[in-house]
Scaffold this motif. Structure first.
Motif, PDB file in Angstrom:
ATOM      1  N   HIS A  16       7.274   2.139  10.216  1.00  0.00           N
ATOM      2  CA  HIS A  16       7.585   3.607   9.967  1.00  0.00           C
ATOM      3  C   HIS A  16       8.144   3.603   8.608  1.00  0.00           C
ATOM      4  O   HIS A  16       8.006   4.426   8.120  1.00  0.00           O
ATOM      5  N   THR A  17       9.302   2.863   8.641  1.00  0.00           N
ATOM      6  CA  THR A  17       9.914   2.829   7.308  1.00  0.00           C
ATOM      7  C   THR A  17       9.148   2.677   6.071  1.00  0.00           C
ATOM      8  O   THR A  17       9.295   3.334   5.048  1.00  0.00           O
ATOM      9  N   LEU A  18       8.267   1.700   6.200  1.00  0.00           N
ATOM     10  CA  LEU A  18       7.302   1.523   4.963  1.00  0.00           C
ATOM     11  C   LEU A  18       6.337   2.527   4.779  1.00  0.00           C
ATOM     12  O   LEU A  18       6.172   2.889   3.608  1.00  0.00           O
ATOM     13  N   LEU A  22       6.013   4.758   1.392  1.00  0.00           N
ATOM     14  CA  LEU A  22       4.538   4.926   0.742  1.00  0.00           C
ATOM     15  C   LEU A  22       4.139   6.342   0.544  1.00  0.00           C
ATOM     16  O   LEU A  22       3.979   6.881  -0.664  1.00  0.00           O
ATOM     17  N   LYS A  23       4.419   7.110   1.752  1.00  0.00           N
ATOM     18  CA  LYS A  23       4.304   8.569   1.669  1.00  0.00           C
ATOM     19  C   LYS A  23       5.125   9.268   0.686  1.00  0.00           C
ATOM     20  O   LYS A  23       4.479  10.142  -0.250  1.00  0.00           O
ATOM     21  N   ALA A  24       6.211   8.986   0.566  1.00  0.00           N
ATOM     22  CA  ALA A  24       7.223   9.779  -0.493  1.00  0.00           C
ATOM     23  C   ALA A  24       6.937   9.554  -2.040  1.00  0.00           C
ATOM     24  O   ALA A  24       6.922  10.488  -2.770  1.00  0.00           O
ATOM     25  N   ARG A  25       6.359   8.256  -2.167  1.00  0.00           N
ATOM     26  CA  ARG A  25       6.118   8.035  -3.554  1.00  0.00           C
ATOM     27  C   ARG A  25       4.811   8.445  -3.708  1.00  0.00           C
ATOM     28  O   ARG A  25       4.631   9.010  -5.013  1.00  0.00           O
ATOM     29  N   VAL A  26       3.809   8.355  -2.955  1.00  0.00           N
ATOM     30  CA  VAL A  26       2.538   9.010  -3.314  1.00  0.00           C
ATOM     31  C   VAL A  26       2.739  10.460  -3.538  1.00  0.00           C
ATOM     32  O   VAL A  26       2.005  11.159  -4.598  1.00  0.00           O
ATOM     33  N   ALA A  27       3.397  10.995  -2.835  1.00  0.00           N
ATOM     34  CA  ALA A  27       3.713  12.775  -3.104  1.00  0.00           C
ATOM     35  C   ALA A  27       4.306  13.031  -4.144  1.00  0.00           C
ATOM     36  O   ALA A  27       3.992  13.768  -4.821  1.00  0.00           O
ATOM     37  N   LEU A  28       5.284  12.135  -4.591  1.00  0.00           N
ATOM     38  CA  LEU A  28       6.031  12.545  -5.835  1.00  0.00           C
ATOM     39  C   LEU A  28       5.109  12.178  -6.860  1.00  0.00           C
ATOM     40  O   LEU A  28       4.931  12.966  -7.921  1.00  0.00           O
ATOM     41  N   LEU A  29       4.340  10.991  -7.097  1.00  0.00           N
ATOM     42  CA  LEU A  29       3.641  10.799  -8.249  1.00  0.00           C
ATOM     43  C   LEU A  29       2.521  11.724  -8.368  1.00  0.00           C
ATOM     44  O   LEU A  29       2.230  12.378  -9.287  1.00  0.00           O
ATOM     45  N   LEU A  90       1.209   2.748 -13.943  1.00  0.00           N
ATOM     46  CA  LEU A  90       2.503   2.325 -14.529  1.00  0.00           C
ATOM     47  C   LEU A  90       3.574   3.139 -13.813  1.00  0.00           C
ATOM     48  O   LEU A  90       4.724   2.549 -13.462  1.00  0.00           O
ATOM     49  N   GLY A  91       3.283   4.382 -13.542  1.00  0.00           N
ATOM     50  CA  GLY A  91       4.363   5.199 -12.809  1.00  0.00           C
ATOM     51  C   GLY A  91       4.330   4.743 -11.365  1.00  0.00           C
ATOM     52  O   GLY A  91       5.516   4.689 -10.865  1.00  0.00           O
ATOM     53  N   TRP A  92       3.307   4.540 -10.845  1.00  0.00           N
ATOM     54  CA  TRP A  92       3.493   3.965  -9.433  1.00  0.00           C
ATOM     55  C   TRP A  92       4.222   2.681  -9.347  1.00  0.00           C
ATOM     56  O   TRP A  92       5.452   2.191  -8.494  1.00  0.00           O
ATOM     57  N   LEU A  93       4.292   1.638 -10.371  1.00  0.00           N
ATOM     58  CA  LEU A  93       4.931   0.376 -10.330  1.00  0.00           C
ATOM     59  C   LEU A  93       6.508   0.605 -10.882  1.00  0.00           C
ATOM     60  O   LEU A  93       7.232   0.129 -10.341  1.00  0.00           O
ATOM     61  N   PRO A  97      11.666  -1.010  -6.984  1.00  0.00           N
ATOM     62  CA  PRO A  97      11.988  -0.651  -5.458  1.00  0.00           C
ATOM     63  C   PRO A  97      12.605   0.506  -5.019  1.00  0.00           C
ATOM     64  O   PRO A  97      12.614   0.816  -3.803  1.00  0.00           O
ATOM     65  N   ARG A  98      12.868   1.352  -6.265  1.00  0.00           N
ATOM     66  CA  ARG A  98      13.667   2.577  -5.881  1.00  0.00           C
ATOM     67  C   ARG A  98      13.122   3.736  -6.414  1.00  0.00           C
ATOM     68  O   ARG A  98      12.665   3.533  -7.758  1.00  0.00           O
ATOM     69  N   ILE A  99      13.073   4.930  -5.945  1.00  0.00           N
ATOM     70  CA  ILE A  99      12.260   5.949  -6.569  1.00  0.00           C
ATOM     71  C   ILE A  99      13.306   6.358  -7.982  1.00  0.00           C
ATOM     72  O   ILE A  99      12.752   6.968  -8.780  1.00  0.00           O
ATOM     73  N   SER A 100      14.586   6.024  -7.818  1.00  0.00           N
ATOM     74  CA  SER A 100      15.537   6.190  -8.968  1.00  0.00           C
ATOM     75  C   SER A 100      14.917   5.524 -10.414  1.00  0.00           C
ATOM     76  O   SER A 100      15.419   5.876 -11.379  1.00  0.00           O
TER      77      SER A 100
END
Length: 206
Positions: A16-18, A22-29, A90-93, A97-100
């Motif tokens: 669930h955490t993973l 993933l969902k948070a990063r996909v949405a942000l990008l 490159l943005g995805w990479l 490990p952190r959105i920051s």
């Protein structure tokens, strides 16, 4: 004969955490790059707005606004399409490990690209486009591998060099008319500096 039960590795909480990460990063990008496309379609639909005037205009006070706005301004469909692939990969990479990490790379790339274009761009030119961000992300990822000396960042750095190195080398040289090589160089320098500062601050925080 009873059917075997298929079990997924890891605990339900870990999965669930993973999935949430993933969902948070996909949405942000998607929102980040999508906002650039939204501005592009707005500029096409309402050309009288002349949004490109908000780009970086070298050595003018008003031209400093382009440091913030230039990455969202593109001259054509080919222009924004060419930048989108690099932004996504490159943005995805940069999001791991952190959105920051993504935000520090973005800030460094925008400042570096905008300032170099403002300082060294040709008089009466306007510098627009997200290519400075693309170059900044690449510089950030390569520098992060060097500064952290960890396996995964090093592998990512090698991937970036092997996949984007040649095109980026030509992109920082003044070879093509109309190409903002100044913002490309500035983006790389800003990304490298962001990686250096971020690595140092995290080392002190351990």
């Amino acid at each position: 004969m009873p059917q075997p039960t298929i079990r997924l590795g890891g605990t339900p909480a870990a999965r669930h955490t993973l999935a949430a990460r993933l969902k948070a990063r996909v949405a942000l990008l998607a929102l980040f790059v999508g906002s650039m496309w939204a501005v592009f379609f707005l500029s096409v639909a309402l050309p009288f707005l002349n949004l490109t005037r908000h780009g970086v205009v070298p050595r003018t006070l008003g031209g400093l606004q382009g440091i913030l706005f230039a990455p969202w301004l593109h001259a054509s469909l080919g222009h924004i399409s060419a930048n989108t692939g690099g932004l996504l990969v490159l943005g995805w990479l940069c999001l791991w490990p952190r959105i920051s990490n993504f935000w520090e790379a973005t800030a460094g790339a925008m400042l570096g690209a905008g300032l170099c274009a403002w300082l060294f761009g040709a008089p009466d030119s306007i510098h627009i486009g997200a290519s400075g961000l693309v170059f900044g992300y690449a510089g950030y990822l390569v520098a992060r591998g060097y500064y952290t000396r960890k396996l995964v960042p090093i592998l990512i750095a090698l991937f970036v060099v092997s996949s984007f190195g040649l095109s980026m080398l030509f992109g920082v040289l003044p070879l093509y008319p109309g190409l903002s090589w100044q913002s490309h160089i500035g983006g790389v320098l800003g990304g490298v500096l962001a990686a250096r500062i971020g690595s140092s601050s995290r080392s002190r925080g351990r």
